[in-house]
Design an enzyme around this catalytic site. Structure first.
Site, PDB file in Angstrom:
ATOM      1  N   CYS B  29      33.325  26.841  -9.424  1.00 49.86           N
ATOM      2  CA  CYS B  29      33.046  28.281  -9.350  1.00 49.86           C
ATOM      3  C   CYS B  29      31.569  28.543  -9.626  1.00 49.86           C
ATOM      4  O   CYS B  29      31.126  28.502 -10.769  1.00 49.86           O
ATOM      5  CB  CYS B  29      33.947  29.015 -10.343  1.00 49.86           C
ATOM      6  SG  CYS B  29      33.486  30.725 -10.598  1.00 49.86           S
ATOM      7  N   CYS B  32      30.671  31.473 -11.858  1.00 50.34           N
ATOM      8  CA  CYS B  32      30.946  31.157 -13.266  1.00 50.34           C
ATOM      9  C   CYS B  32      29.764  30.426 -13.881  1.00 50.34           C
ATOM     10  O   CYS B  32      29.353  30.697 -15.003  1.00 50.34           O
ATOM     11  CB  CYS B  32      32.168  30.245 -13.402  1.00 50.34           C
ATOM     12  SG  CYS B  32      33.677  30.935 -12.743  1.00 50.34           S
TER      13      CYS B  32
END
Lengths: 409, 104
Positions: B29, B32
């Protein structure tokens, strides 16, 4: 006074990174300001197989990391900050970041990229992160052995659907068109049709996403019959285009009605010294390769601009004596004659006046700024200010008249 | 920040006293990973006022889904074993700090 960069690049996707590479290789002091890790949208695309020279097996994150390393290897600085405001008027531009810092530069290349479009369907907002997703690489893991649907049928939708089949049990693509018609490229379409995990719902749009705290089902609408049907699913992935991240530019540079930045083919925006590159620009094809191309063009054009501006400033505006700037062009005879006449005059005056010759077509910006419409033209400067202009037939008398009044001041 | 997983989540988060903030992320991700350094800064700034954990949601999928987390990045706030607030997707670090201040 804080340092002034030659080029600030806002955004570290492929456009920004390519601008960094070209800027630094031209020995310009170049910084990329990027919120978090570089790579942009390309870094969230796992399979990236159409960047020339990087065949199958290349990943978005991998290619973007290589580009970032490449830029840094030539001396591009990459700063992790989020730019929230820009001051673009004036010779020195300012980029302000969320943390309150200010970065100054002669050039800004704006390459902010785009973000996935949301459709504001009932349930979409409430169930974000609860099964509603816009990023397959971020969230695919959650859907192992589960069923998901994909909204959209362009390149991104079909390619990301294929990626999702590595995790999900089934991936159902909801397509607004008639059976068999997809907006994506043909290679991806063929692959998707051959993939047993991919299912299709044609002539349909998403009406609602339902679920109590987590996605449980969707309501689909057949656009031909108007019929509504409910379908159980665990996840809804949206790939329905993007919106440019140009909010902070509104009212500062010219944007089109969709918020994309309007540039010419040199990537120049409506403000001198401000360039745009990548997906946020008005353009025909938004891909990693065209973003990188934009970045290269923007940095190249910026270098030329700096050279033109810098040279003019030093030669003309900061000169300690009156300056005649002669706008000529090699193909215009009269302008060549005028230049030789001017040279004679300067010789006779023994250094009290300076002559700067400008090839008009190579210095379009300067010519335009001083309203030069005819070749030859002579613009007289004193202490950095325009004091007179002569165009067309340039006779010795006219020139001497101007000079006498200047020198005798 | 304390790295938690399915074995330690109960003790470190659900049974902990006071406020616990959990950053759900995964190695794939990118958003993230963009956010995480800023989260770490916030964690340092508010050290002692709350407990700060991170959880690799990809490696702890069932646990994440049991916490109704099915999208990343997500930041969950827990008190006395219950999730009392959550931020998900398009999270700016200012939102995280504002939420944290409100809950402390």
């Amino acid at each position: 006074m804080s340092e002034v960069y030659d080029i600030i690049v806002v955004g570290g996707g492929p456009a920004g990174l390519a601008a960094g590479i070209y800027g630094s290789r031209s020995r310009l002091k170049t910084v990329i300001i990027q919120k978090g890790r570089p790579g942009g949208q390309a870094a969230t695309t796992e399979e990236l197989e159409n960047y020339p020279g990087f065949p199958r097996g290349t990943t978005g994150p991998g290619l973007m990391e290589a580009m970032a390393n490449h830029a840094e290897s030539f001396g591009t600085e990459i700063i992790k900050e989020e730019v929230v405001d820009l001051e673009l008027d004036g010779e020195i531009k300012v980029a302000r970041t969320k943390s309150g810092k200010e970065y100054k530069s002669k050039i800004i290349i704006f390459a902010p990229g785009a973000a996935p479009r949301t459709l504001n369907i009932k349930g979409e907002q409430e169930l974000r992160g609860k099964g509603v997703s816009y990023c397959a690489t971020c969230d695919a893991d959650f859907f192992e052995e589960l069923d998901v649907i994909v909204i959209g049928n362009g390149d991104a939708a079909v390619e990301e659907a294929m990626y999702l089949t590595k995790f999900a049990e089934t991936v159902t693509i909801i397509v607004i068109h008639d059976e068999g018609i997809l907006d994506c490229n043909k290679v991806s379409a063929e692959k998707a049709f051959a993939n047993p995990k991919i299912k299709w719902v044609w002539n349909s749009v998403l009406e609602e996403i339902k679920g109590d705290g987590i996605v449980e089902s969707v309501v689909l609408k057949n656009i031909k019959t108007g019929e509504l049907s409910e379908m159980e699913t665990n996840g809804v992935f949206f790939f329905v285009g993007t919106v440019p991240k140009t909010e902070m530019l509104k009212g500062k540079v010219d944007l089109n009605e969709t918020g994309h930045i309007i540039t010419n083919d040199r990537m120049e925006t409506s403000i001198p010294g401000v360039y745009a590159a990548g997906d946020a620009r008005v353009k025909y094809l938004r891909q990693v390769i065209t973003a990188a191309s934009d970045g290269a063009i923007a940095a190249f054009a910026a270098e030329k601009y700096l050279a033109e501006e810098g040279g003019f400033k030093e030669q003309v505006l900061n000169a300690p004596k009156p300056v005649m700037v002669a706008f000529w062009a090699p193909q215009i005879e009269a302008s060549i004659a005028a230049v030789s006449e001017l040279e004679k005059i300067v010789d006779q005056l023994g250094g009290s006046v300076k002559l700067v010759k400008m090839d008009t077509y190579r210095n379009e910006k300067v010519a335009k700024r001083y309203g030069v419409e005819e070749i030859p033209s002579v613009v007289f400067f004193n202490n950095g200010e325009v004091v007179a202009k002569v165009s067309g037939s340039i006779s010795r008398d006219v020139i001497m008249n101007q000079l006498n009044s200047l020198i005798n001041k | 920040m304390i790295e938690v997983d399915k074995k330690t989540f109960e003790d470190e988060v659900l049974k902990a006293e006071g406020l616990v903030m959990v950053d759900f992320w995964s190695p794939k991700c990118e958003p993230c990973k963009e956010l995480m350094p800023f989260v770490a800064e916030v964690a340092e700034k508010y050290e002692g006022k709350a407990k700060f954990c991170k959880l690799d949601a990809a490696a702890n999928k069932r646990l994440s889904i049991s916490q109704k987390v099915m999208g990343l990045p997500t930041i969950g706030f827990y008190k006395n074993g219950e999730k009392i607030a959550e931020l998900t997707k398009d999270i700016s670090i200012e939102d995280v700090e504002a939420k944290l201040k409100e809950l402390i």
